[in-house]
Structures are given as structure tokens and as C-alpha cells.
Design a protein around this motif. Structure first.
Motif, PDB file in Angstrom:
ATOM      1  N   ASP A 328       0.735  -1.229   0.102  1.00  0.00           N
ATOM      2  CA  ASP A 328      -0.058  -0.014  -0.055  1.00  0.00           C
ATOM      3  C   ASP A 328       0.767   1.324  -0.109  1.00  0.00           C
ATOM      4  O   ASP A 328       1.689   1.661   0.877  1.00  0.00           O
ATOM      5  CB  ASP A 328      -0.874  -0.011   1.341  1.00  0.00           C
ATOM      6  N   VAL A 329       0.714   2.161  -1.144  1.00  0.00           N
ATOM      7  CA  VAL A 329       1.587   3.316  -1.337  1.00  0.00           C
ATOM      8  C   VAL A 329       0.915   4.648  -0.744  1.00  0.00           C
ATOM      9  O   VAL A 329       1.369   5.439  -1.084  1.00  0.00           O
ATOM     10  CB  VAL A 329       2.191   3.428  -2.620  1.00  0.00           C
ATOM     11  N   SER A 330      -0.236   4.544  -0.521  1.00  0.00           N
ATOM     12  CA  SER A 330      -1.120   5.635  -0.317  1.00  0.00           C
ATOM     13  C   SER A 330      -0.484   6.568   0.977  1.00  0.00           C
ATOM     14  O   SER A 330      -0.677   7.860   0.774  1.00  0.00           O
ATOM     15  CB  SER A 330      -2.408   5.304   0.201  1.00  0.00           C
ATOM     16  N   GLY A 331       0.203   6.138   1.617  1.00  0.00           N
ATOM     17  CA  GLY A 331       0.945   6.876   2.563  1.00  0.00           C
ATOM     18  C   GLY A 331       1.860   7.869   2.147  1.00  0.00           C
ATOM     19  O   GLY A 331       2.216   9.006   2.771  1.00  0.00           O
ATOM     20  N   LEU A 332       2.361   7.665   0.865  1.00  0.00           N
ATOM     21  CA  LEU A 332       3.088   8.937   0.186  1.00  0.00           C
ATOM     22  C   LEU A 332       2.369   9.914  -0.596  1.00  0.00           C
ATOM     23  O   LEU A 332       3.026  10.643  -1.209  1.00  0.00           O
ATOM     24  CB  LEU A 332       4.007   7.859  -0.661  1.00  0.00           C
ATOM     25  N   GLY A 333       0.928   9.653  -0.606  1.00  0.00           N
ATOM     26  CA  GLY A 333       0.238  10.490  -1.234  1.00  0.00           C
ATOM     27  C   GLY A 333       0.194  10.274  -2.719  1.00  0.00           C
ATOM     28  O   GLY A 333      -0.127  11.087  -3.601  1.00  0.00           O
ATOM     29  N   LEU A 334       0.648   8.872  -3.151  1.00  0.00           N
ATOM     30  CA  LEU A 334       0.643   8.555  -4.423  1.00  0.00           C
ATOM     31  C   LEU A 334      -0.205   7.336  -4.713  1.00  0.00           C
ATOM     32  O   LEU A 334      -0.517   6.621  -3.863  1.00  0.00           O
ATOM     33  CB  LEU A 334       2.004   8.000  -4.808  1.00  0.00           C
ATOM     34  N   ASP A 335      -0.789   7.207  -6.230  1.00  0.00           N
ATOM     35  CA  ASP A 335      -1.322   5.946  -6.607  1.00  0.00           C
ATOM     36  C   ASP A 335      -0.505   5.033  -6.891  1.00  0.00           C
ATOM     37  O   ASP A 335       0.908   5.243  -7.130  1.00  0.00           O
ATOM     38  CB  ASP A 335      -2.758   6.285  -7.277  1.00  0.00           C
ATOM     39  N   GLY A 336      -1.058   3.822  -7.004  1.00  0.00           N
ATOM     40  CA  GLY A 336      -0.021   2.662  -7.643  1.00  0.00           C
ATOM     41  C   GLY A 336       0.625   3.029  -8.944  1.00  0.00           C
ATOM     42  O   GLY A 336       1.786   2.722  -8.982  1.00  0.00           O
ATOM     43  N   ASP A 337      -0.075   3.614  -9.752  1.00  0.00           N
ATOM     44  CA  ASP A 337       0.603   3.885 -11.139  1.00  0.00           C
ATOM     45  C   ASP A 337       1.682   4.781 -10.990  1.00  0.00           C
ATOM     46  O   ASP A 337       2.824   4.801 -11.749  1.00  0.00           O
ATOM     47  CB  ASP A 337      -0.500   4.562 -12.208  1.00  0.00           C
ATOM     48  N   SER A 338       1.252   6.039 -10.281  1.00  0.00           N
ATOM     49  CA  SER A 338       2.399   7.102 -10.154  1.00  0.00           C
ATOM     50  C   SER A 338       3.489   6.684  -9.507  1.00  0.00           C
ATOM     51  O   SER A 338       4.851   6.774  -9.832  1.00  0.00           O
ATOM     52  CB  SER A 338       1.896   8.249  -9.511  1.00  0.00           C
ATOM     53  N   PHE A 339       3.518   5.571  -8.513  1.00  0.00           N
ATOM     54  CA  PHE A 339       4.420   5.093  -7.552  1.00  0.00           C
ATOM     55  C   PHE A 339       5.449   4.140  -8.529  1.00  0.00           C
ATOM     56  O   PHE A 339       6.516   4.291  -8.495  1.00  0.00           O
ATOM     57  CB  PHE A 339       4.059   4.387  -6.543  1.00  0.00           C
ATOM     58  N   ALA A 340       4.796   3.462  -9.276  1.00  0.00           N
ATOM     59  CA  ALA A 340       5.474   2.342 -10.162  1.00  0.00           C
ATOM     60  C   ALA A 340       6.249   2.900 -11.140  1.00  0.00           C
ATOM     61  O   ALA A 340       7.487   2.649 -11.306  1.00  0.00           O
ATOM     62  CB  ALA A 340       4.596   1.268 -10.527  1.00  0.00           C
ATOM     63  N   TRP A 341       5.619   3.962 -11.876  1.00  0.00           N
ATOM     64  CA  TRP A 341       6.351   4.396 -12.899  1.00  0.00           C
ATOM     65  C   TRP A 341       7.606   5.413 -12.366  1.00  0.00           C
ATOM     66  O   TRP A 341       8.545   5.401 -12.866  1.00  0.00           O
ATOM     67  CB  TRP A 341       5.665   5.483 -13.924  1.00  0.00           C
ATOM     68  N   ALA A 342       7.458   6.036 -11.316  1.00  0.00           N
ATOM     69  CA  ALA A 342       8.523   6.921 -10.719  1.00  0.00           C
ATOM     70  C   ALA A 342       9.507   6.000 -10.108  1.00  0.00           C
ATOM     71  O   ALA A 342      10.732   6.420 -10.199  1.00  0.00           O
ATOM     72  CB  ALA A 342       7.999   7.923  -9.778  1.00  0.00           C
ATOM     73  N   LEU A 343       9.210   4.961  -9.471  1.00  0.00           N
ATOM     74  CA  LEU A 343      10.216   4.182  -8.970  1.00  0.00           C
ATOM     75  C   LEU A 343      11.176   3.456 -10.026  1.00  0.00           C
ATOM     76  O   LEU A 343      12.238   3.418  -9.827  1.00  0.00           O
ATOM     77  CB  LEU A 343       9.310   2.787  -8.311  1.00  0.00           C
ATOM     78  N   LEU A 344      10.466   3.051 -11.344  1.00  0.00           N
ATOM     79  CA  LEU A 344      11.196   2.816 -12.289  1.00  0.00           C
ATOM     80  C   LEU A 344      12.129   3.513 -12.820  1.00  0.00           C
ATOM     81  O   LEU A 344      13.144   3.474 -13.021  1.00  0.00           O
ATOM     82  CB  LEU A 344      10.250   2.177 -13.565  1.00  0.00           C
ATOM     83  N   GLU A 345      11.573   4.874 -13.223  1.00  0.00           N
ATOM     84  CA  GLU A 345      12.362   5.865 -13.684  1.00  0.00           C
ATOM     85  C   GLU A 345      13.615   6.350 -12.645  1.00  0.00           C
ATOM     86  O   GLU A 345      14.724   6.643 -13.246  1.00  0.00           O
ATOM     87  CB  GLU A 345      11.398   7.152 -14.089  1.00  0.00           C
ATOM     88  N   GLU A 346      13.281   6.478 -11.374  1.00  0.00           N
ATOM     89  CA  GLU A 346      14.265   6.889 -10.600  1.00  0.00           C
ATOM     90  C   GLU A 346      15.278   5.841  -9.962  1.00  0.00           C
ATOM     91  O   GLU A 346      16.180   6.182  -9.371  1.00  0.00           O
ATOM     92  CB  GLU A 346      13.572   7.759  -9.159  1.00  0.00           C
ATOM     93  N   THR A 347      14.908   4.743  -9.832  1.00  0.00           N
ATOM     94  CA  THR A 347      15.710   3.781  -9.118  1.00  0.00           C
ATOM     95  C   THR A 347      15.893   2.495 -10.028  1.00  0.00           C
ATOM     96  O   THR A 347      16.722   1.866  -9.775  1.00  0.00           O
ATOM     97  CB  THR A 347      14.896   3.188  -8.104  1.00  0.00           C
ATOM     98  N   GLY A 348      14.958   2.113 -11.165  1.00  0.00           N
ATOM     99  CA  GLY A 348      15.424   0.958 -12.009  1.00  0.00           C
ATOM    100  C   GLY A 348      14.572  -0.157 -11.276  1.00  0.00           C
ATOM    101  O   GLY A 348      14.971  -1.466 -11.879  1.00  0.00           O
ATOM    102  N   VAL A 349      13.656  -0.119 -10.467  1.00  0.00           N
ATOM    103  CA  VAL A 349      12.991  -1.032  -9.863  1.00  0.00           C
ATOM    104  C   VAL A 349      11.657  -1.159 -10.559  1.00  0.00           C
ATOM    105  O   VAL A 349      11.156  -0.345 -10.534  1.00  0.00           O
ATOM    106  CB  VAL A 349      13.117  -1.157  -8.195  1.00  0.00           C
ATOM    107  N   ALA A 350      11.356  -2.404 -11.109  1.00  0.00           N
ATOM    108  CA  ALA A 350      10.022  -2.416 -11.671  1.00  0.00           C
ATOM    109  C   ALA A 350       9.151  -3.485 -10.824  1.00  0.00           C
ATOM    110  O   ALA A 350       9.523  -4.448 -10.639  1.00  0.00           O
ATOM    111  CB  ALA A 350      10.456  -3.157 -13.202  1.00  0.00           C
ATOM    112  N   VAL A 351       7.881  -2.826 -10.714  1.00  0.00           N
ATOM    113  CA  VAL A 351       7.136  -3.350  -9.865  1.00  0.00           C
ATOM    114  C   VAL A 351       5.572  -3.077 -10.728  1.00  0.00           C
ATOM    115  O   VAL A 351       5.432  -2.189 -11.438  1.00  0.00           O
ATOM    116  CB  VAL A 351       6.882  -2.809  -8.376  1.00  0.00           C
ATOM    117  N   MET A 352       4.541  -3.905 -10.351  1.00  0.00           N
ATOM    118  CA  MET A 352       3.356  -3.990 -11.303  1.00  0.00           C
ATOM    119  C   MET A 352       2.504  -2.937 -10.602  1.00  0.00           C
ATOM    120  O   MET A 352       2.205  -3.155  -8.952  1.00  0.00           O
ATOM    121  CB  MET A 352       2.633  -5.247 -11.248  1.00  0.00           C
ATOM    122  N   PRO A 353       1.709  -1.876 -11.362  1.00  0.00           N
ATOM    123  CA  PRO A 353       0.801  -0.932 -10.738  1.00  0.00           C
ATOM    124  C   PRO A 353      -0.305  -1.869 -10.337  1.00  0.00           C
ATOM    125  O   PRO A 353      -0.963  -2.937 -10.798  1.00  0.00           O
ATOM    126  CB  PRO A 353       0.364  -0.011 -11.887  1.00  0.00           C
TER     127      PRO A 353
END
Length: 398
Positions: A328-353
């Protein structure tokens, strides 16, 4: 040129859900430092004895046509195993063989629903379920799987969505993506509804052998009250680390299998005999790799809970089985899609929205537990750093 109504019913249900995975895979193939946690590939290869069984059968000329039901030896082996595991008798005619669980599920759904009907399925759900339902012309009706109930389907939520159009309830236990396992009382309550309303129960049980310590799996097939209305689908893809072999089956009432046989014959007229021989060997011997996978995946899930919930505001749903964990990523004020794409772009870790698995997953992401321990440690380092950085920015903005 025009296409048929099935192509319109399935429009938007294909590759779009896997856009992030495909983007990450392309970057990985270009040599970028990507840690892929998107799909559930077993973390061990096909066991050598099974590979040899397929090779031996292939060399022996087991490449002729099969039949629509599947090879006799494999169906006999499955009948014996299911009789033992489910505590009631099964015969070979209770079984049809298919190339994988997906094909089995597609065929079974064709046998229970059609245009104007409704099929109930839990949300979140595996990404292809909506497609196999809509392919029949039926409508998918989502039953919310709530975090407060451990993402396990509740009979009250099912009852509220049953209408005269309801033809089937599609269960997935152990569940993808949540890793939840339905309890006996929950299954019995759902079974009572199915009997009262004359509804089929379809059970996807592909993760049956990947149950973690402290959890216990019960199949709806084991409930006598569902004997005349339950069909289970499964395969060797997960249990025997053989996803590419595409070998699965459906188990249910003989009358249903007899009725479904022409559908099976029209689709494929039997799968490959040499793969059936390998599958028979796998079923009779049991899995040499499932227990190890379950132990490793459970341990990785525990490690993920410890790291993410200690070091970040992220919350992990600890799975009971399978290959995935939800965060659950809501504690960061992000939805799953925003979190997953930002995580990929900034860290290279790929997770499924989470949105790939239903409306109730908008604030979640799904992480595969199948990467090795070293990569898991690196991935968690990156996710923690990312989450901490995002939380700090949010605090400053506030």
C-alpha cells in the motif's frame, strides 16, 4: 475490414496492463540496471528429471495426435492425486487436459456463461480474468476483496451481487495478487449461496503447492456440497517450475466434462503427448521444488514486511501463499501507477501497478518474490530510499 464482437469485448484487456513490465524488460535488454519484480517466474529451472522425461517421450515418437480429453495416463494420474488430496473419488472422466491453466479456464468459462449472463469474481483479480469472462459475452461483476478481511472473499459481499443473471463464481485460492487463502467457513458460506442460487463455482488453484508456513489450503472440490457444481483448474506451471511447458487441466463433474469435450476438441483437439508424459511423471512423483520455493518466497515476504514497514510509511500485505506481495503506497500521497512509474524511472526497480489487478488496487503495487535474495536486498534498499525521499518532499510541501 470488420472484426467480430469478441475483439471489441476484449479491447483494452490485453497488453496495456503490462506496459510497465514491457518497458522495464526493454531497458533490461539494453543493458540497463533494472531489477524486475513484475512477473512471477519460478526462481528455479525445470527439474532435470522432468526435462529428461519430456526428451525421452519425444525421442520415443510421442508426437502423434492426442485426443480431446487428454492422454489416458495423465488423466489417470490426476484422478489418483485428486482423490487423495480432496478426500473423495475422482475418475479420469472427471478431467480434461489443456495447454496450461489459462486455456483450461477459458474453455471452462465457455461452458458456464454466455451473452446476458454474469460471473462474479473478486477484485483484486488476476489480470486475465476479465478477459476470459467477457470472451463468453457475459458481464464480469466485481466482488470487493477487502483488506480488513485479509483480501478473502466474504459471502455477504457475494450475496449482495447475485442476480437472476448470475451463472458462476470464479474463485482464486491461493489468490493472485494478494496471496490470500480462503478459510473453510468462508468456502462453506459461498458454497451455500451457490447451491441456493444454482450457480457454478470455478476455482483457480495454480498456487496450491506454494503455501507458506502456518497457512493451510482447502479446495472447494473437497466440499461434498459442491460436488455437482465445482470445477477446478490448475497446472504444473508454478508447482513444478514449468510455466513454459503449458500443461494444465480442469477437474469437475463428469457430465460437465462430457459437455465441454466438443469445446476442447474445437479449440485444440488434444495437447502434446510427450508433454503429457512429462506431466504424468510430475504428477505421480510430486514436486521436488515447490517446498523450497514456498520457503524462500515466505521468507522474502517477511523480509519485505520488516524493511518497508520499519523504514518507510509503506504498508505490506503479508501473503499466505504464492509468488507476490502487495504494498500500500497511499501513505506517500501517490497512487500505484504513479508510484510504480516513478520508482522505475528513479531507481530501476520494476513493480506492477495495482490497477492492473482491479479497481480496489489503485493505491497498491504488486511485487514479485521470485528474484534472488541478493537482488531482493538491492531492490528493498532502492525502494526504501525512494519512499524516504518522497516522504521528505511531502513533509516539506506540507
Amino acid at each position: 475490414m470488420k472484426t467480430t464482437s469478441i475483439t471489441k469485448r476484449l479491447a483494452g484487456l490485453g497488453g496495456a496492463k503490462w506496459d510497465l513490465h514491457l518497458t522495464a524488460r526493454a531497458r533490461l535488454e539494453r543493458g540497463e540496471d533494472i531489477i524486475e519484480m513484475t512477473i512471477g517466474e519460478p526462481d528455479v529451472p525445470l527439474p532435470q528429471p522432468l526435462a529428461q522425461a519430456a526428451i525421452t517421450a519425444l525421442q520415443a515418437g510421442r508426437t502423434q495426435y492426442s485426443n480431446g480429453r487428454g492422454e489416458d495416463g495423465l488423466r489417470a494420474a490426476l484422478a489418483e492425486v485428486y482423490s487423495t488430496r480432496r478426500g473423495r473419488g475422482f475418475e479420469p472422466d472427471n478431467i480434461l487436459c489443456f495447454p496450461g491453466t489459462q486455456t483450461a479456464l477459458f474453455a471452462v468459462m465457455q461452458g458456464v456463461a454466455e451473452t446476458g449472463d454474469e460471473v462474479l469474481v473478486g477484485d483484486p483479480l488476476y489480470a486475465t480474468y476479465e478477459g476470459v469472462i467477457r470472451a463468453t459475452g457475459a458481464d464480469m461483476v466485481a466482488v470487493p476483496l477487502r483488506a480488513e478481511h485479509g483480501f478473502r472473499m466474504q459471502a455477504g459481499d457475494v450475496a449482495a451481487r447475485i442476480t437472476p443473471k448470475t451463472r458462476a463464481i470464479l474463485l482464486n485460492t491461493p489468490h493472485n495478487p494478494t496471496g490470500a487463502i480462503l478459510r473453510r467457513a468462508e468456502l462453506e458460506a459461498i458454497a451455500a449461496l451457490a447451491r441456493a442460487h444454482d450457480i457454478w463455482v470455478i476455482s483457480d488453484e495454480v498456487y496450491e503447492e506454494l503455501v507458506f508456513d502456518g497457512a493451510e489450503f482447502l479446495s472447494p472440490l473437497a466440499l461434498p456440497e459442491l460436488a455437482d457444481r465445482c470445477i477446478a483448474v490448475s497446472s504444473i506451471s508454478k508447482s513444478h517450475a514449468a510455466p513454459g511447458m503449458r500443461s494444465g487441466w480442469a477437474v469437475g463433474p463428469t457430465s460437465f466434462m462430457d459437455a465441454l469435450l466438443p469445446v476442447s476438441e474445437t479449440m485444440l483437439f488434444g495437447n502434446q503427448p510427450f508433454i503429457a508424459d512429462m506431466t504424468e511423471a510430475a504428477v505421480r512423483a510430486g514436486s521436488s521444488v515447490a517446498a523450497g520455493m514456498a520457503q524462500r518466497y515466505g521468507a522474502r515476504a517477511d523480509g519485505m514486511v520488516t524493511r518497508l514497514e520499519t523504514e518507510t510509511v509503506l504498508k505490506v500485505n503479508r501473503p499466505e501463499a504464492g509468488m507476490f506481495a502487495l504494498v500500500d503506497v497511499s501513505g506517500l500521497g501517490l497512487d500505484g501507477d504513479s508510484f510504480a512509474w516513478a520508482l522505475l524511472e528513479e531507481t530501476g526497480v520494476a513493480v506492477m501497478p495495482g490497477s492492473s489487478f482491479g479497481e480496489h488496487m489503485r493505491n497498491w503495487v504488486r511485487l514479485a518474490l521470485t528474484i534472488d535474495d541478493a537482488d531482493m536486498a538491492r531492490a528493498l534498499d532502492r525502494i526504501c530510499t525512494f519512499a524516504q525521499r518522497r516522504a521528505a518532499v511531502s513533509a516539506q510541501d506540507a
